[in-house]
Design a protein around this motif. Structure first.
Motif, short mmCIF file in Angstrom:
data_model
loop_
_atom_site.label_atom_id
_atom_site.label_comp_id
_atom_site.label_asym_id
_atom_site.label_seq_id
_atom_site.Cartn_x
_atom_site.Cartn_y
_atom_site.Cartn_z
N ALA A 1 51.31 48.64 42.76
CA ALA A 1 50.25 47.74 42.30
C ALA A 1 50.87 46.40 41.92
O ALA A 1 52.03 46.36 41.49
CB ALA A 1 49.51 48.35 41.11
N LEU A 2 50.09 45.35 42.09
CA LEU A 2 50.58 44.01 41.81
C LEU A 2 49.44 43.19 41.22
O LEU A 2 48.35 43.16 41.79
CB LEU A 2 51.08 43.36 43.11
CG LEU A 2 51.71 41.98 43.03
CD1 LEU A 2 52.96 42.01 42.16
CD2 LEU A 2 52.04 41.48 44.43
N ARG A 3 49.72 42.60 40.08
CA ARG A 3 48.71 41.74 39.44
C ARG A 3 49.22 40.31 39.45
O ARG A 3 50.32 40.04 38.97
CB ARG A 3 48.44 42.21 38.02
CG ARG A 3 47.90 43.62 37.94
CD ARG A 3 47.53 43.99 36.53
NE ARG A 3 46.33 43.30 36.09
CZ ARG A 3 45.77 43.45 34.91
NH1 ARG A 3 46.31 44.25 34.02
NH2 ARG A 3 44.67 42.78 34.59
N LEU A 4 48.45 39.41 40.02
CA LEU A 4 48.83 38.02 40.13
C LEU A 4 47.78 37.13 39.49
O LEU A 4 46.60 37.48 39.43
CB LEU A 4 48.98 37.62 41.61
CG LEU A 4 50.04 38.36 42.44
CD1 LEU A 4 49.93 37.93 43.90
CD2 LEU A 4 51.42 38.10 41.90
N GLN A 5 48.23 35.99 39.06
CA GLN A 5 47.31 34.95 38.62
C GLN A 5 46.87 34.18 39.86
O GLN A 5 47.66 34.04 40.82
CB GLN A 5 48.03 34.01 37.64
CG GLN A 5 47.14 33.16 36.78
CD GLN A 5 46.39 33.97 35.73
OE1 GLN A 5 46.88 34.95 35.21
NE2 GLN A 5 45.17 33.53 35.46
N GLU A 6 45.65 33.71 39.88
CA GLU A 6 45.20 32.90 41.00
C GLU A 6 46.20 31.76 41.25
O GLU A 6 46.60 31.06 40.32
CB GLU A 6 43.81 32.32 40.70
CG GLU A 6 43.21 31.53 41.85
CD GLU A 6 41.77 31.15 41.60
OE1 GLU A 6 41.23 31.46 40.51
OE2 GLU A 6 41.15 30.56 42.50
N GLY A 7 46.60 31.61 42.53
CA GLY A 7 47.55 30.57 42.87
C GLY A 7 49.01 31.00 42.84
O GLY A 7 49.88 30.27 43.31
N SER B 1 45.63 42.81 42.58
CA SER B 1 44.58 42.24 41.73
C SER B 1 44.94 40.79 41.45
O SER B 1 46.05 40.51 41.00
CB SER B 1 44.48 43.00 40.40
OG SER B 1 44.16 44.35 40.61
N VAL B 2 44.01 39.90 41.72
CA VAL B 2 44.23 38.48 41.49
C VAL B 2 43.26 38.01 40.41
O VAL B 2 42.05 38.07 40.58
CB VAL B 2 44.02 37.66 42.78
CG1 VAL B 2 44.31 36.18 42.50
CG2 VAL B 2 44.90 38.18 43.90
N ARG B 3 43.82 37.56 39.30
CA ARG B 3 43.00 37.13 38.16
C ARG B 3 42.67 35.65 38.29
O ARG B 3 43.53 34.85 38.64
CB ARG B 3 43.75 37.36 36.86
CG ARG B 3 44.13 38.79 36.59
CD ARG B 3 44.69 38.93 35.17
NE ARG B 3 45.90 38.14 34.98
CZ ARG B 3 47.13 38.55 35.26
NH1 ARG B 3 47.32 39.74 35.77
NH2 ARG B 3 48.18 37.76 35.03
N PRO B 4 41.42 35.29 37.97
CA PRO B 4 41.05 33.86 38.06
C PRO B 4 41.73 33.04 36.97
O PRO B 4 42.16 33.56 35.96
CB PRO B 4 39.53 33.87 37.87
CG PRO B 4 39.16 35.22 37.40
CD PRO B 4 40.30 36.16 37.63
#
Lengths: 114, 112
Positions: free
Chosen positions: B10-16, B109-112
């Motif tokens: 799993a990978l969680r990224l911030q938008e951009g 998952s990409v967080r706005p």
């Protein structure tokens, strides 16, 4: 855009009952497949079908499973006597050729055996 | 036996925030390596096919690359709509040449 269509989207059946999952592959495709995905696990190959016969099958695809292309458009997967462990998402896919071409998947049938 | 291992799970990224997803494979003879996107409760959606080491393909914010042992899916400046599970699969030169062997997938998952 052409797509693979599967029906039903969700099927609940009692253990020991027969189920038939239906698929309409993309019209000019020649190779047809069934895959399954148990919740939280990998997508697993079940069987490939070409020229009205099975071309390859996995160890999962035992005598309880069968496939058929009853007419020019439908492709079906039958499970003769369902078990609890058959509960999974079943995906139909089709491709223009066997190797070197992408397979396009349907949206799946969620089979729940109770 | 053909094997596909994907990392991280799993990978969680911030938008951009750009990143790369890894797919390592072991196959007797690689016919093709495929990337698919899968949204929850849906079927895999085709993204790319790569056939030989050194090959690269791009589509919008995604770029797939291939070496003799692994493939990377690079995501540049991701957006929340890129959130999905990304599946890697291999096709070998054995058997009927058509089945795909999948990895477990990487949930992005990409967080706005």
């Amino acid at each position: 855009e052409p797509e693979v269509t599967q029906t039903p989207s969700h099927q609940v059946t009692q253990m020991g009952q027969e189920v038939i999952l239906r698929c309409v592959p993309i019209s000019n495709h020649l190779y047809f497949y069934w895959y399954r995905q148990i919740l939280g696990q990998k997508v697993e190959f079940l069987v490939s079908f070409y020229n009205n016969e099975i071309s390859e099958k996995s160890e999962i695809f035992d005598d309880q499973f069968s496939v058929e292309r009853p007419d020019g458009s439908n492709f079906t997967l039958k499970i003769r006597s369902t078990k609890l462990e058959d509960s999974a998402m079943y995906f139909c896919a089709s491709s223009k050729q066997g190797g070197n071409t992408e397979a396009f998947f349907g949206q799946g049938t969620r089979l729940t055996v109770v | 036996e053909d094997q596909v291992t994907q990392s991280p799970e799993a990978l969680r990224l911030q938008e951009g925030e750009s990143s790369s997803l890894n797919c390592s494979y072991t196959v007797s003879g690689l016919r093709g390596l495929f990337w698919y996107r899968q949204d929850p409760g849906k079927g895999p959606e085709f993204l790319f096919t790569l056939y030989s080491a050194g090959e690269e393909k791009e589509k919008e914010r995604l770029k797939a690359t291939l070496t003799k042992k692994e493939s990377f899916l690079h995501i540049t400046a991701p957006k929340p709509e890129d959130s999905a599970t990304y599946l890697c699969a291999v096709q070998a030169f054995t058997g009927a040449n058509s089945k795909l062997t999948f990895g477990k997938g990487i949930t992005l998952s990409v967080r706005p």
